[in-house]
Design a protein around this motif. Structure first.
Motif, PDB file in Angstrom:
ATOM      1  N   TYR A   1       0.830  -1.209   0.000  1.00  0.00           N
ATOM      2  CA  TYR A   1       0.000   0.000   0.000  1.00  0.00           C
ATOM      3  C   TYR A   1       0.860   1.251   0.000  1.00  0.00           C
ATOM      4  CZ  TYR A   1      -3.500  -3.413   1.284  1.00  0.00           C
ATOM      5  OH  TYR A   1      -4.313  -4.511   1.290  1.00  0.00           O
TER       6      TYR A   1
ATOM      7  N   GLN B   1      -8.027  -2.302  -4.022  1.00  0.00           N
ATOM      8  CA  GLN B   1      -7.714  -2.707  -2.655  1.00  0.00           C
ATOM      9  C   GLN B   1      -7.282  -1.489  -1.868  1.00  0.00           C
ATOM     10  OE1 GLN B   1      -4.804  -5.863  -4.097  1.00  0.00           O
ATOM     11  NE2 GLN B   1      -5.570  -6.788  -2.208  1.00  0.00           N
TER      12      GLN B   1
ATOM     13  N   THR C   1     -11.440  -4.701  -1.838  1.00  0.00           N
ATOM     14  CA  THR C   1     -11.023  -5.372  -0.608  1.00  0.00           C
ATOM     15  C   THR C   1     -10.390  -4.326   0.302  1.00  0.00           C
ATOM     16  OG1 THR C   1     -10.555  -7.376  -1.841  1.00  0.00           O
ATOM     17  CG2 THR C   1      -9.595  -7.227   0.347  1.00  0.00           C
TER      18      THR C   1
ATOM     19  N   ALA D   1      -3.802   0.438  -2.963  1.00  0.00           N
ATOM     20  CA  ALA D   1      -2.795  -0.579  -3.289  1.00  0.00           C
ATOM     21  C   ALA D   1      -1.816  -0.002  -4.288  1.00  0.00           C
ATOM     22  CB  ALA D   1      -3.462  -1.816  -3.859  1.00  0.00           C
TER      23      ALA D   1
ATOM     24  N   THR E   1      -4.754  -2.134  -7.933  1.00  0.00           N
ATOM     25  CA  THR E   1      -5.885  -3.058  -7.831  1.00  0.00           C
ATOM     26  C   THR E   1      -6.944  -2.434  -6.904  1.00  0.00           C
ATOM     27  OG1 THR E   1      -4.560  -4.135  -6.132  1.00  0.00           O
ATOM     28  CG2 THR E   1      -4.651  -5.216  -8.266  1.00  0.00           C
TER      29      THR E   1
ATOM     30  N   GLU F   1      -8.364  -3.879   3.719  1.00  0.00           N
ATOM     31  CA  GLU F   1      -7.619  -4.628   4.734  1.00  0.00           C
ATOM     32  C   GLU F   1      -7.605  -3.886   6.061  1.00  0.00           C
ATOM     33  OE1 GLU F   1      -3.707  -5.835   3.462  1.00  0.00           O
ATOM     34  OE2 GLU F   1      -3.098  -6.354   5.504  1.00  0.00           O
TER      35      GLU F   1
END
Lengths: 308, 134
Positions: B33, B110, B72, B104, B108, B74
């Protein structure tokens, strides 16, 4: 307007200087220490009635309250009773400082250390791909045992259960235990199988519980090395741990690692203190290979660009 | 008056940058990240993966064309999330959320979640990867 601009620049400079100075103070004190004095933004999730939190499920406010409620400060204690949950965030308050500076490595030790360093991603950052213990995001199935003393340094909380002939050391991380025999037996000269957590015996030396270990599986690491890899050891490693309960709420520990195949001198750690984590009990922090694999494949590798 | 407002805005921005810059530098970086950047996403929870090593939220976000993209987000370990005030029951499929986090590096869909709120502004996670949750 000119006056206003001057005033603006003057005020901005003062404020900016103050903020920078404050940031430097915060930085110098270490982020963790500073954060400990700040109340959490949201209250933690409390355990079911009659149960206790896991060592890492408390926030700093919970820890402070539990110490007051359970009268940890000045509490009576028996130095030969090591019960209680010890530590929650590594030994020494930050994971890893126990084995930071090694004694000189032998040629064999240097070679072994190089072999612990994993692959790098496209941006040259370590993938920790040789760390198969569950800590390396780039390792394929990474729930191999951490081994000893690495499990100790990465402490998520441990407790001793003292029985007449043995002391069991239970660990929250990886939900595992180590048997330390106290029935007078000697360490084996040539153990029939290597153990990830060693062949261990213990005795009391005054108020100090001394644990001696040998017969380690040499695939594990003594501890991690920043930014990647680990400090290796051989199957000839011997470890001596000295635990002393200096008051009800504090355990003092010193470790000596002797492994002439890997290091030219014994590695003696500084004296560490591990706090009693009042108001907690061990839960079940397993390393689940399928969960780790799912995380690696679905989250870690796509984010790093290693998997599309 | 306009110039004064402009100055106040500039000044506020400078302060924000300085403070935020300090906060960012105190973070331990998490692989994958770019925590120098921030992404804000409004979406609908599809699933919460409540397990170690890190809890993550799968949520749908409508892109410019109205297509729902699955993201997604995290968070941190289960024990850290409990300490931070989030449980396995906090979010349910269909909940509308706003996520602020680091994108990310691979581009992506994320994000490493820094802050998570419900659509009405209720705080769910103040900051999952800062040590003040510890």
């Amino acid at each position: 307007v000119s006056h206003n601009v001057k005033r603006f620049i003057f005020l901005s400079s003062i404020c900016l200087a103050s903020v920078i100075a404050l940031s430097l103070i915060v930085f110098a004190q270490g982020g963790r220490r500073q954060d400990e004095n700040r109340p959490p933004a949201l209250p933690s999730i409390q355990p079911p009635p009659g149960w206790k939190s896991c060592p890492r499920c408390q926030n700093n406010e919970d820890r402070r309250k539990a110490r007051v409620e359970n009268k940890v400060e000045g509490h009576a204690f028996d130095p030969h009773n090591l019960s209680g949950v010890w530590g929650y965030d590594g030994v020494g308050g930050d994971r890893g400082p126990t084995f930071r500076t090694p004694p000189p490595l032998t040629e064999w030790g240097k070679q072994r250390q190089l072999e612990t360093v994993g692959a790098k991603n496209a941006r040259g950052e370590p993938m920790h791909s040789k760390d198969t213990s569950g800590l390396g995001g780039g390792a394929p199935v990474n729930c191999d045992p951490m081994g000893y003393p690495r499990l100790y340094t990465y402490n998520y909380g441990f407790e001793f259960l003292q029985l007449p002939d043995r002391t069991l050391q239970f660990f929250e991380l990886n939900h595992t235990w180590r048997t330390i025999w106290t029935d007078g037996r000697k360490l084996p000269e040539n153990p029939p199988e290597p153990h990830w957590l060693g062949w261990n015996i213990g005795h009391w030396d005054g108020d100090t519980f001394v644990v001696e270990s040998t017969g380690f599986d040499e695939r594990s690491w003594i501890d991690g090395v920043e930014p990647d890899g680990g400090w290796p050891h051989s199957d000839q490693m011997r470890v001596v741990e000295r635990y002393r309960r200096v008051n009800y709420g504090t355990l003092e520990v010193q470790l000596t690692v002797t492994d002439p195949k890997t290091y030219t001198q014994p590695w003696v750690t500084k004296l560490s203190t591990i706090p009693l984590v009042s108001g907690t009990e061990l839960w079940e922090n397993f390393c689940v290979p399928s969960d780790y694999n799912t995380f690696t494949n679905d989250v870690y590798l796509p984010a790093t660009g290693e998997k599309k | 008056v306009t110039s004064k407002r402009g100055m106040v805005a500039t000044f506020s921005l400078m302060m924000m940058l300085t403070i935020f810059g300090g906060v960012v530098s105190a973070h331990h970086s998490r692989a994958g990240y770019d925590n120098k950047k921030t992404v804000t996403l409004k979406g609908v929870v599809k699933e919460v993966a409540w397990r170690n090593p890190h809890v993550y939220v799968i949520f749908g976000v409508k892109d410019d064309k109205g297509t729902v993209v699955q993201w997604t987000g995290e968070l941190s370990s289960v024990s850290t999330m409990l300490a931070a005030g989030m449980s396995k029951d906090t979010l349910k499929a269909g909940d509308e959320i706003v996520v602020v986090g680091a994108p990310a590096e691979a581009g992506t869909p994320q994000s490493l979640i820094a802050k998570l709120t419900r659509a009405d502004g209720t705080l769910v996670v103040a900051d999952s990867y800062r040590s003040d949750t510890r």
